[in-house]
Motif scaffolding. Structure first.
Motif, PDB file in Angstrom:
ATOM      1  N   ASP A 137      -5.519   6.666  11.286  1.00  0.00           N
ATOM      2  CA  ASP A 137      -4.141   6.389  10.868  1.00  0.00           C
ATOM      3  C   ASP A 137      -3.632   5.191  11.641  1.00  0.00           C
ATOM      4  O   ASP A 137      -3.631   5.185  12.875  1.00  0.00           O
ATOM      5  CB  ASP A 137      -3.284   7.617  11.131  1.00  0.00           C
ATOM      6  CG  ASP A 137      -1.875   7.470  10.563  1.00  0.00           C
ATOM      7  OD1 ASP A 137      -1.568   6.396  10.012  1.00  0.00           O
ATOM      8  OD2 ASP A 137      -1.092   8.426  10.692  1.00  0.00           O
ATOM      9  N   SER A 138      -3.147   4.171  10.870  1.00  0.00           N
ATOM     10  CA  SER A 138      -2.681   2.951  11.532  1.00  0.00           C
ATOM     11  C   SER A 138      -1.275   3.078  12.070  1.00  0.00           C
ATOM     12  O   SER A 138      -0.862   2.314  12.943  1.00  0.00           O
ATOM     13  CB  SER A 138      -2.740   1.773  10.549  1.00  0.00           C
ATOM     14  OG  SER A 138      -1.788   1.945   9.504  1.00  0.00           O
ATOM     15  N   GLY A 139      -0.513   4.011  11.507  1.00  0.00           N
ATOM     16  CA  GLY A 139       0.885   4.122  11.921  1.00  0.00           C
ATOM     17  C   GLY A 139       1.815   3.232  11.111  1.00  0.00           C
ATOM     18  O   GLY A 139       3.024   3.279  11.312  1.00  0.00           O
ATOM     19  N   LEU A 140       1.303   2.414  10.213  1.00  0.00           N
ATOM     20  CA  LEU A 140       2.134   1.548   9.357  1.00  0.00           C
ATOM     21  C   LEU A 140       2.562   2.320   8.114  1.00  0.00           C
ATOM     22  O   LEU A 140       1.748   3.020   7.497  1.00  0.00           O
ATOM     23  CB  LEU A 140       1.363   0.300   8.948  1.00  0.00           C
ATOM     24  CG  LEU A 140       0.985  -0.670  10.066  1.00  0.00           C
ATOM     25  CD1 LEU A 140       0.169  -1.818   9.506  1.00  0.00           C
ATOM     26  CD2 LEU A 140       2.217  -1.198  10.774  1.00  0.00           C
ATOM     27  N   ARG A 141       3.844   2.115   7.731  1.00  0.00           N
ATOM     28  CA  ARG A 141       4.355   2.750   6.530  1.00  0.00           C
ATOM     29  C   ARG A 141       5.044   1.693   5.674  1.00  0.00           C
ATOM     30  O   ARG A 141       5.916   0.960   6.158  1.00  0.00           O
ATOM     31  CB  ARG A 141       5.357   3.855   6.874  1.00  0.00           C
ATOM     32  CG  ARG A 141       4.756   4.992   7.688  1.00  0.00           C
ATOM     33  CD  ARG A 141       3.725   5.733   6.848  1.00  0.00           C
ATOM     34  NE  ARG A 141       3.157   6.858   7.596  1.00  0.00           N
ATOM     35  CZ  ARG A 141       2.050   6.786   8.291  1.00  0.00           C
ATOM     36  NH1 ARG A 141       1.374   5.641   8.337  1.00  0.00           N
ATOM     37  NH2 ARG A 141       1.585   7.840   8.946  1.00  0.00           N
ATOM     38  N   VAL A 142       4.679   1.602   4.395  1.00  0.00           N
ATOM     39  CA  VAL A 142       5.246   0.621   3.448  1.00  0.00           C
ATOM     40  C   VAL A 142       6.206   1.349   2.515  1.00  0.00           C
ATOM     41  O   VAL A 142       5.796   2.270   1.794  1.00  0.00           O
ATOM     42  CB  VAL A 142       4.141  -0.079   2.645  1.00  0.00           C
ATOM     43  CG1 VAL A 142       4.752  -1.032   1.605  1.00  0.00           C
ATOM     44  CG2 VAL A 142       3.222  -0.845   3.574  1.00  0.00           C
ATOM     45  N   ASN A 143       7.517   0.949   2.531  1.00  0.00           N
ATOM     46  CA  ASN A 143       8.530   1.556   1.684  1.00  0.00           C
ATOM     47  C   ASN A 143       8.799   0.654   0.480  1.00  0.00           C
ATOM     48  O   ASN A 143       8.491  -0.540   0.482  1.00  0.00           O
ATOM     49  CB  ASN A 143       9.821   1.773   2.465  1.00  0.00           C
ATOM     50  CG  ASN A 143       9.606   2.719   3.643  1.00  0.00           C
ATOM     51  OD1 ASN A 143       8.856   3.684   3.514  1.00  0.00           O
ATOM     52  ND2 ASN A 143      10.273   2.441   4.761  1.00  0.00           N
ATOM     53  N   GLY A 144       9.450   1.168  -0.516  1.00  0.00           N
ATOM     54  CA  GLY A 144       9.810   0.392  -1.700  1.00  0.00           C
ATOM     55  C   GLY A 144       9.879   1.282  -2.915  1.00  0.00           C
ATOM     56  O   GLY A 144       9.313   2.383  -2.947  1.00  0.00           O
ATOM     57  N   ARG A 155       0.147   1.118  -0.120  1.00  0.00           N
ATOM     58  CA  ARG A 155       0.697   2.014   0.903  1.00  0.00           C
ATOM     59  C   ARG A 155      -0.438   2.738   1.650  1.00  0.00           C
ATOM     60  O   ARG A 155      -0.419   2.877   2.872  1.00  0.00           O
ATOM     61  CB  ARG A 155       1.626   3.031   0.243  1.00  0.00           C
ATOM     62  CG  ARG A 155       2.943   2.433  -0.274  1.00  0.00           C
ATOM     63  CD  ARG A 155       3.890   3.555  -0.687  1.00  0.00           C
ATOM     64  NE  ARG A 155       5.137   3.017  -1.209  1.00  0.00           N
ATOM     65  CZ  ARG A 155       5.409   2.824  -2.495  1.00  0.00           C
ATOM     66  NH1 ARG A 155       4.489   3.132  -3.402  1.00  0.00           N
ATOM     67  NH2 ARG A 155       6.570   2.336  -2.883  1.00  0.00           N
ATOM     68  N   ARG A 156      -1.480   3.261   0.922  1.00  0.00           N
ATOM     69  CA  ARG A 156      -2.595   3.944   1.564  1.00  0.00           C
ATOM     70  C   ARG A 156      -3.381   3.005   2.464  1.00  0.00           C
ATOM     71  O   ARG A 156      -3.765   3.369   3.584  1.00  0.00           O
ATOM     72  CB  ARG A 156      -3.530   4.522   0.493  1.00  0.00           C
ATOM     73  CG  ARG A 156      -4.616   5.443   1.070  1.00  0.00           C
ATOM     74  CD  ARG A 156      -5.777   5.556   0.132  1.00  0.00           C
ATOM     75  NE  ARG A 156      -6.447   4.294  -0.018  1.00  0.00           N
ATOM     76  CZ  ARG A 156      -7.289   3.773   0.882  1.00  0.00           C
ATOM     77  NH1 ARG A 156      -7.550   4.418   2.012  1.00  0.00           N
ATOM     78  NH2 ARG A 156      -7.852   2.601   0.670  1.00  0.00           N
TER      79      ARG A 156
END
Length: 959
Positions: A137-144, A155-156
């Motif tokens: 898990d990279s810890g990055l989260r993409v919203n939109g 996102r994945r």
């Protein structure tokens, strides 16, 4: 990993414009204007404007649609650019995260390649190890707002970091399942990381690695302690218990998960070199796949060596190297000849700091070696002796070897010119001899040092004048069990040995309670191989380390030479190594032997004469006269000496010995070797008639005042003869012997008498001034003969015995060494001239023999009556000259007138008569000569009074 609160946003997509509608007003307006103009002007040309309306309307609709498509394309390009920028941002962030993760947890390849040397033991790596590379898990989260497949994939992808280190906390235990070669390679990678991350003072591995993990012995963590953490690698269900009380960090290896020990927090299955998966982990999901970190044995060994060098460089450990499982004596570099000095330094094996040398002079003067069966005790002793022999000449050091296991281990060392004796399996007599020899050696050395004006052996110049003596004892406890008195002697040697140059190497399986404090106080050099319990280890080296040495590693030992305890692998010495040392040793004068072998089982007169010559060459000629009696053992003087029997000095000699002990050989040798001053030596065989004649003759010579010459009379097996004599002869023999033994000295006569037991001839030993005691059948017989119980030995070879309190081996004389005393020939009755009177117990038989004898021409007259009451009287005048009269004693009594008339000139023969018959007929009181049964001899009384023997004719054979 980055903080989970950090968010990224997808770009918004532009709303699509509505589709273009048909411009109805724009199309109708030109028609209305054309109608108005035509109405006003009436011109038909104005109607042309009516056609422009639809054209304009269609054109406007086409233009609107074109404009809408252009806007849509522009908005799509802007969105794609924004998404690509987002992807680039995520990729950059991924790379940063990946580099940061690998920097915190270096890959095994990075560690082995040396690219992270700056981080060795200085960076806070944390309590984790890298299993391999995979997705985390990279810890990055993409919203939109978007939810297209592309946006979901984005996102994945942003939330997953690929090729990142999969780390786990090893403190809960790591189980590795799979084919053992792959599992071991994976475990080597884990060990490399643990040892790279933790310094030796914080983490330790077992000092004795298991099979296949020998490379770990090179690591500075091997055997370090007391650590905060102990790492244990095990193949099987039960891991090795650590030395400390802390929970170990266990890395368990197995082919199946069921073989793992319980409690492993992380379990990994290795499928192949490029694929592995997590079966259980608190940090990662089950079935997480990754690329494992595998390390070869060669790479791990190189890493271990470099890590040790790094630890040495910063002072965490001493400069050391791993102990090999075996090493040959020829591979050691310190085996050259010593250039000088007065020590006994010799290289015996390899330790962590290099070659291990022991010096009995500097670290001794004595050594104790402990070790159980199979630990390599005998190999250590052989190597130690061989190593000293390789460096020092026999003029500098000699060895006395004592082996209570039969001598098999020390056998090859006998080829060394340094070896001055090999003692095996002593009995009580040999043990006493050993004590006296060792005590004599100390006295000899004290005198040599005093004569040189020195205080100890180190001050003697040249050093070769008195070589050091190393006494090596294997199975010391066994020797003390058999002979407890030896301990006090060894304590004495240990106390005096330093200044005298005598050194002890005492080896035993059971040091505790055997080597006592009085002896240990002088044994500063201690070596312990593997022992069975803590007490034995503590007794030798003061710690229990020797009890924890591996069972499958013979020759591994702990050495305490005064500078701390050091591990060592003892070198192996082959018979070829010893032969090579012996061949390279410079030839010189044979070393003086402080210990002589037991007397040989067979000695000849030639050997004795050679020994006499050797004594003469050595200036020992104090006892130059007398008969060569045998080879005498003098352990108090560390030599053999020729024993002599000098009759004038020693008097009569009594030789006592059981059957087969060599009594007759002693007499034969005395008769054969000769001696000045004794003109006659007579050997009297154990014969009833010969012995009686010899005693009677000797007594007659003494009664006549002697013969004027020195004479030695040898009587063999006298007690056997005594048993065959009748009581009157026994009494007379005792009287004759007593007179000869008591009075013979004044007339130059000495007797040497051999018997089996002295109890038969009471008082005989008191009349013999010297006694030679040979082997007796029992201790009771030995003591009854006046022997020393300490010298009793039923296993002595023929000729072995004691003389004047010392062990002796008498010589075997060889053939033709027995000169018998000259006897008087026995005449035949047929040779007797004149009248013959025969007194016979069987007159009829006697008369028949005389008549049937060859050449029998004489008249035979039987005076015995054929039946009672019919005795015929014979007048003296009836006897013709040469007539033979035969009758029994009773008949002769009846014919007394005939006997009285004829005896003055007739020979009287007594055939088979008793002494009483002889005395009754002869009217004489002396004993006639002894007769041997079955020999056909009779007494003969001549007219002149001479009494002797006569032989009777053989009875005719009956057909």
């Amino acid at each position: 990993m980055i903080h989970p609160a950090e968010q990224l946003t997808l770009p918004n997509r532009a709303a699509a414009p509505p589709p273009a509608r048909f411009p109805l007003v724009a199309g109708v307006a030109p028609l209305a204007a054309a109608g108005v103009i035509w109405a006003i002007t009436g011109s038909a040309f104005s109607l042309v404007f009516a056609a422009l309306g639809p054209v304009i309307a269609v054109a406007s609709m086409v233009d609107a649609r074109r404009t809408r498509r252009t806007g849509l394309r522009a908005e799509a390009r802007a969105y794609a650019a924004a998404v690509e920028a987002l992807r680039a941002d995520v990729a950059a962030r991924h790379e940063t995260l990946r580099q940061s993760a690998w920097a915190r947890s270096p890959a095994v390849g990075t560690i082995l390649g040396g690219a992270d040397d700056a981080g060795l033991w200085h960076r806070a790596h944390g309590p984790t190890v890298v299993l391999g590379s995979g997705e985390v898990d990279s810890g990055l989260r993409v919203n939109g707002p978007g939810d297209t497949a592309e946006e979901r994939e984005l996102r994945r992808w942003a939330a997953t970091l690929s090729d990142a280190p999969l780390t786990v906390d090893p403190r809960g235990g790591i189980g590795i399942v799979g084919p053992l070669p792959l599992v071991r390679a994976f475990a080597r990678g884990l060990l490399v990381q643990v040892c790279f991350a933790h310094p030796p003072d914080r983490c330790a591995l077992p000092a004795e690695p298991g099979a296949g993990w020998e490379w770990t012995a090179v690591l500075p963590h091997a055997g370090a302690g007391p650590p905060a953490q102990t790492v244990v690698v095990t193949e099987g269900r039960v891991p090795t218990s650590p030395a400390s009380g802390a929970d170990p960090l266990v890395i368990a290896l197995a082919e199946t998960a069921g073989e793992l020990p319980p409690g492993c927090a992380t379990i990994v299955r290795v499928h192949g070199p490029l694929r592995a998966e997590i079966i259980a982990s608190a940090a990662h999901a089950r079935a997480t796949r990754f690329r494992p970190e595998l390390v070869s044995t060669e790479d791990a060994a190189r890493f271990a060596a470099s890590l040790r060098e790094a630890a040495v460089a910063i002072g965490l450990v001493r400069h050391a190297r791993p102990l090999p499982r075996s090493v040959a004596l020829g591979e050691l570099h310190g085996q050259g000849t010593a250039s000088g000095g007065r020590g006994l330094e010799a290289v015996i094996g390899v330790g962590e700091d290099g070659e291990v040398s022991l010096d009995l002079v500097a670290a001794g003067p004595h050594a104790v070696v402990g070790g159980t069966t199979g630990s390599g005790k005998s190999e250590l002793l052989v190597t130690w002796v061989a190593a000293m022999a390789a460096r020092y000449s026999p003029e500098q050091v000699t060895f006395l070897l004592v082996d209570f296991k039969g001598g098999a281990a020390f056998g090859p060392l006998r080829a060394l010119p340094h070896c001055v004796g090999l003692i095996t399996d002593l009995d009580a007599a040999e043990a006493e001899r050993a004590l006296r020899s060792l005590t004599a050696e100390l006295r000899y050395r004290e005198e040599a040092i005093r004569s040189a004006g020195a205080r100890d052996i180190a001050e003697i110049v040249p050093a070769a004048a008195l070589p050091r003596l190393v006494i090596v004892v294997d199975e010391f406890a066994t020797m003390l069990d058999a002979f407890p008195g030896l301990h006090a002697r060894f304590v004495d040697i240990a106390a005096r040995g330093r200044s005298l140059g005598v050194h002890l190497i005492l080896c035993t399986q059971r040091p505790a309670g055997v080597v006592r404090d009085a002896l240990l106080a002088n044994c500063s050099l201690r070596v312990s191989l593997r022992v069975n319990n803590r007490a034995d280890s503590i007794a030798v080296i003061g710690t229990d380390g020797a009890a924890r040495l591996a069972q499958d590693q013979p020759g591994r030992c702990l050495v305490d030479a005064g500078a701390g305890i050091r591990p060592c692998q003892v070198a192996t010495t082959l018979p070829g190594d010893i032969s090579a040392i012996a061949e390279l040793t410079p030839a010189g004068t044979p070393s003086r032997r402080p210990w002589l072998d037991p007397l040989p089982a067979r000695v000849t007169l030639r050997d004795l004469r050679a020994a006499v010559a050797a004594e003469r060459d050595a200036g020992r000629e104090a006892d130059r006269e007398g008969y060569l009696l045998g080879l005498l053992d003098e352990p108090d003087r560390q030599r053999y000496r020729v024993a002599r029997y000098l009759p004038e000095r020693d008097g009569n000699l009594l030789v006592i010995g059981g059957a087969g002990s060599g009594k007759s050989s002693v007499l034969d040798a005395l008769a054969a070797n000769g001696s000045p001053g004794f003109e006659r030596v007579e050997f009297v065989a154990p014969d009833v008639e010969a012995a009686w004649d010899a005693l009677a003759k000797a007594h007659g010579e003494l009664a006549a005042g002697g013969t004027g010459e020195a004479r030695l009379l040898l009587l063999d097996d006298l007690d056997s003869l005594w048993a065959r004599w009748e009581p009157e002869y026994q009494m007379k023999t005792a009287e004759l012997l007593a007179g000869l033994l008591r009075d013979g000295r004044a007339y130059g006569l000495r007797l040497v008498i051999a018997v089996q037991r002295v109890a038969v001839l009471q008082g005989l030993s008191g009349l013999c001034q010297a006694t030679l005691l040979l082997r007796m059948p029992s201790r009771l017989d030995h003591l009854a003969a006046g022997g020393d119980g300490a010298l009793f030995d039923p296993s002595l070879a023929p000729g072995g015995g004691s003389w004047q309190g010392l062990r002796i081996q008498t010589p075997h004389p060889g053939p033709g060494a027995r000169p018998l005393a000259a006897g008087t020939p026995t005449p035949s009755i047929l040779d007797c001239a004149g009248t013959l009177l025969v007194v016979s117990a069987a007159p009829g038989r006697a008369a028949g023999m005389l008549r049937a004898a060859p050449g029998g021409r004489r008249t035979v007259v039987e005076i015995s009556a054929p039946a009672p009451g019919r005795l015929a009287r014979i007048e003296p005048g009836d006897a013709a000259p040469g007539t033979v009269f035969v009758g029994d004693a009773e008949s002769w009594q009846a014919q007394w007138a005939l006997m009285a008339a004829l005896r003055a000139h007739a020979v009287i023969v007594f055939d088979g008569c008793s002494v009483g018959d002889f005395r009754m007929i002869s009217r004489r009181r002396e004993l006639p000569p002894a007769l041997a049964p079955g020999r056909g001899h009779a007494w003969m009384l001549c007219p002149d009074g001479t009494l002797g023997r006569v032989s009777l004719p053989v009875a005719p054979r009956l057909e």
